[in-house]
Design a protein around this motif. Sequence first.
Motif, PDB file in Angstrom:
ATOM      1  N   ARG A 167       0.841  -1.202   0.000  1.00 20.15           N
ATOM      2  CA  ARG A 167       0.000   0.000   0.000  1.00 20.15           C
ATOM      3  C   ARG A 167       0.871   1.245   0.000  1.00 20.15           C
ATOM      4  O   ARG A 167       1.978   1.244   0.533  1.00 20.15           O
ATOM      5  CB  ARG A 167      -0.901  -0.001   1.234  1.00 20.15           C
ATOM      6  N   ASN A 168       0.310   2.305  -0.550  1.00 17.25           N
ATOM      7  CA  ASN A 168       1.083   3.549  -0.627  1.00 17.25           C
ATOM      8  C   ASN A 168       1.047   4.314   0.680  1.00 17.25           C
ATOM      9  O   ASN A 168       0.056   4.307   1.380  1.00 17.25           O
ATOM     10  CB  ASN A 168       0.489   4.437  -1.709  1.00 17.25           C
ATOM     11  N   GLY A 198       1.908   8.270   2.487  1.00 20.25           N
ATOM     12  CA  GLY A 198       1.886   9.669   2.064  1.00 20.25           C
ATOM     13  C   GLY A 198       3.159  10.057   1.349  1.00 20.25           C
ATOM     14  O   GLY A 198       3.133  10.791   0.359  1.00 20.25           O
ATOM     15  N   PHE A 203       5.015   8.198  -0.449  1.00 22.80           N
ATOM     16  CA  PHE A 203       5.022   7.694  -1.815  1.00 22.80           C
ATOM     17  C   PHE A 203       4.295   8.670  -2.739  1.00 22.80           C
ATOM     18  O   PHE A 203       4.754   8.964  -3.846  1.00 22.80           O
ATOM     19  CB  PHE A 203       4.368   6.307  -1.893  1.00 22.80           C
ATOM     20  N   VAL A 204       3.164   9.180  -2.269  1.00 27.26           N
ATOM     21  CA  VAL A 204       2.388  10.124  -3.095  1.00 27.26           C
ATOM     22  C   VAL A 204       3.204  11.405  -3.303  1.00 27.26           C
ATOM     23  O   VAL A 204       3.223  11.963  -4.402  1.00 27.26           O
ATOM     24  CB  VAL A 204       1.015  10.423  -2.455  1.00 27.26           C
ATOM     25  N   TYR A 237       5.656  10.540  -5.849  1.00 28.94           N
ATOM     26  CA  TYR A 237       4.960  10.349  -7.126  1.00 28.94           C
ATOM     27  C   TYR A 237       4.707  11.704  -7.800  1.00 28.94           C
ATOM     28  O   TYR A 237       4.981  11.898  -8.987  1.00 28.94           O
ATOM     29  CB  TYR A 237       3.636   9.622  -6.850  1.00 28.94           C
ATOM     30  N   LEU A 238       4.199  12.642  -7.003  1.00 33.89           N
ATOM     31  CA  LEU A 238       3.896  13.974  -7.546  1.00 33.89           C
ATOM     32  C   LEU A 238       5.180  14.719  -7.909  1.00 33.89           C
ATOM     33  O   LEU A 238       5.260  15.386  -8.945  1.00 33.89           O
ATOM     34  CB  LEU A 238       3.089  14.791  -6.526  1.00 33.89           C
ATOM     35  N   GLY A 282      -8.522  15.734  -1.627  1.00 32.19           N
ATOM     36  CA  GLY A 282      -8.224  14.898  -0.461  1.00 32.19           C
ATOM     37  C   GLY A 282      -6.762  14.582  -0.235  1.00 32.19           C
ATOM     38  O   GLY A 282      -6.436  13.651   0.501  1.00 32.19           O
ATOM     39  N   ILE A 283      -5.866  15.326  -0.877  1.00 33.71           N
ATOM     40  CA  ILE A 283      -4.430  15.113  -0.616  1.00 33.71           C
ATOM     41  C   ILE A 283      -4.078  15.907   0.642  1.00 33.71           C
ATOM     42  O   ILE A 283      -4.331  17.110   0.709  1.00 33.71           O
ATOM     43  CB  ILE A 283      -3.560  15.586  -1.800  1.00 33.71           C
ATOM     44  N   ARG A 284      -3.487  15.238   1.621  1.00 37.41           N
ATOM     45  CA  ARG A 284      -3.193  15.889   2.904  1.00 37.41           C
ATOM     46  C   ARG A 284      -2.086  16.931   2.739  1.00 37.41           C
ATOM     47  O   ARG A 284      -1.163  16.740   1.927  1.00 37.41           O
ATOM     48  CB  ARG A 284      -2.768  14.844   3.949  1.00 37.41           C
ATOM     49  N   PRO A 285      -2.161  18.019   3.539  1.00 33.89           N
ATOM     50  CA  PRO A 285      -1.135  19.070   3.437  1.00 33.89           C
ATOM     51  C   PRO A 285       0.282  18.530   3.588  1.00 33.89           C
ATOM     52  O   PRO A 285       1.189  18.959   2.890  1.00 33.89           O
ATOM     53  CB  PRO A 285      -1.486  20.019   4.590  1.00 33.89           C
ATOM     54  N   ARG A 286       0.481  17.558   4.487  1.00 34.73           N
ATOM     55  CA  ARG A 286       1.859  17.073   4.676  1.00 34.73           C
ATOM     56  C   ARG A 286       2.377  16.325   3.435  1.00 34.73           C
ATOM     57  O   ARG A 286       3.572  16.279   3.182  1.00 34.73           O
ATOM     58  CB  ARG A 286       1.989  16.249   5.952  1.00 34.73           C
ATOM     59  N   VAL A 287       1.435  15.749   2.679  1.00 34.40           N
ATOM     60  CA  VAL A 287       1.830  15.089   1.425  1.00 34.40           C
ATOM     61  C   VAL A 287       2.252  16.154   0.409  1.00 34.40           C
ATOM     62  O   VAL A 287       3.231  15.979  -0.328  1.00 34.40           O
ATOM     63  CB  VAL A 287       0.671  14.231   0.869  1.00 34.40           C
TER      64      VAL A 287
END
Lengths: 403, 236
Positions: free
Chosen positions: A2-3, A5, A7-8, A11-12, A313-318
């Motif tokens: 599973r990914n 934060g 990883f996202v 990814y970005l 829904g992307i969290r600020p810390r991400v």
Amino acid sequence: MRNTGWFVSWYLAVRAIRRGNRGTLALTVLIIALVVVLMNFLSMIIGGVTATYNQQMIDYQYGHLTIEPRDRVTAIDNAGGLVDRIRRIPGVEGVTARYSAGVTITNPDNGKFLSQSLTSFDPDDEKTVTYYQDRVISGDFLSKGDTDQILIGVQVAGNEDEAKDKVSSLGGVKVGDIVQVAYSNGVVKDYRVKGIFETEGVLIDSSAFVTQKEMDSVMKTSGKATAILVRGKNADGAEQLKYTCMQYGVQEPIKTWTEKGKGILGDAINSFSLINNLMTVVSLIVASVVVFIITFINIVNRKKQIGILKAIGIRPRVIIGNYLVQVLFLCTCGALAGVFLLFSIAYALTVYKIKFPMGYITPVISFTGLAMSIACLYLVALVSGAIPAWRVSKEEILDAMRG
Amino acid sequence: MIEADALKKIYLLGKVEVAALKGVSVRIKKGEFVGIMGPSGSGKSTLLHQLGLLDTPTSGRIVLDGTDVSTLDDEARTQFRLMHLGYVFQDYALVSELSVLENVAIPAIMQGKTVVESYAGAARMLEKVGLERRLDHLVYELSGGEQQRVSIARALVNSPAIVFADEPCANLDTENSRTVLELFRAVNRELGQTIVMVSHEPWHQEYFDRIIFIRDGLLDEERIDQEGIPETGRRA
């Protein structure tokens, strides 16, 4: 799997870097690379100066160890016996006893004179500790039985054209010329210049030597030495060798080359280090400001996208993580480019050497210093990148989406 | 199910307070396709933003799918948006550095699905909106209608309980608008998702199950039924 934060974020960031403006990326990497160079350039030169100076101290002035007379005594008595004893100590590669006396050397052809010290040694012993014999550029090195002959440095010999001299000289003495030496005991004696040496170190090339036999005959110094120089296997082992000599009963004060060298170049090195530290701080500020501006502009340009990411829904810390990954990437590229640039400059300065008073300098890169400067760069860059990212990620979604 | 009670939203413009919502209460049943309509500046988008957790009301209570979201902190609201809600915006709101497939997949990746699973789900959703041949394109390579369809695919990829659409056809021509609206209606019928859409185009009404009319930050009183549920515009 599973990914997370992170990883996202990664990814970005990867896609932002891959599809972002290449020109901006290249410019940023170049600036960070230059900061790395700036942070390390002066210390590289200082490193070169120190290394050259240290090597010259060891090779010409102090050996690895210098044994000195005890307090309130001007010379070591029974120096010959002590030299023989030291020679038998494990780890000792060479020993030479020296006697230095204050003299005035005059060139009778032009009347120029120099007041300085004249040092005597046993040429055979001296060869086991120093490298003067390899630095003779004209004439020959002294031989054990030489009397009435003198070995002088190129700065003592000097030039007929005074403007070419770096320090006071005898005004163009050549091998075979006669110079007059006036000793402190009143003896005045003529010497034929047997050889002229050049080490590239101005101070070293300002010295003059006669044989032990010659000094003994004039100053009655038989069995005495003002210093005994010892060469061990390597410079790093000097401290150990010092304790070994003490264990073998050498009671005279023993100083390692580092202890001897502290006073002379120490202040200069300290001053250089201070300047270097200031430059490092300035460079780090420049780096942090650059990274801050780049991240800030990057984030302002993408403010709307940050709003979109938050909305879906992307969290600020991400989102912050995304920018930190980008900053890490920029820093890594900048650091690698900087290291490459630094080594290229070091190589160029090794080929086209720069000259200092102690001679030609080969730059020395401190890997510890380099690692620390890069670590500092990462730290300030991460902080500088995180602040604008954090500020924008905390903005209201709709405000951010309006851009 | 969406329940909102006495929602107020007051903006501060300098020192002047502007009430965008003056106490709006609405109930939307699960699976409804509801339109929010009203004149420009009536507060319809503001209502959608409050219901969709994109903004925080000054006062009032919102319950989405049984959760009182008014009590959630920022982190929990973000998580709620990710897990339960989908959004379609007027200006598409796509991430320019991501491809079509990546744009649609990112909510699924963020939800914890693997990249392979997310890409597969995104590809299925893009096929549903007729963009299966555009997966690797960057968003600026698409027309406005196509971009909006990508936006719809992204909104639906996590199978959210509720989809909020803020004037999704505002920048589209009639043909593309009709495509988008039909897509919404198909999704609503096939997947049973609740859809709340803001629109100011009268002809969009034919697609909605029910319409909530807003005027001056209040529900249009003339169109409220006895149970307090906005009823006028309910379609047979």
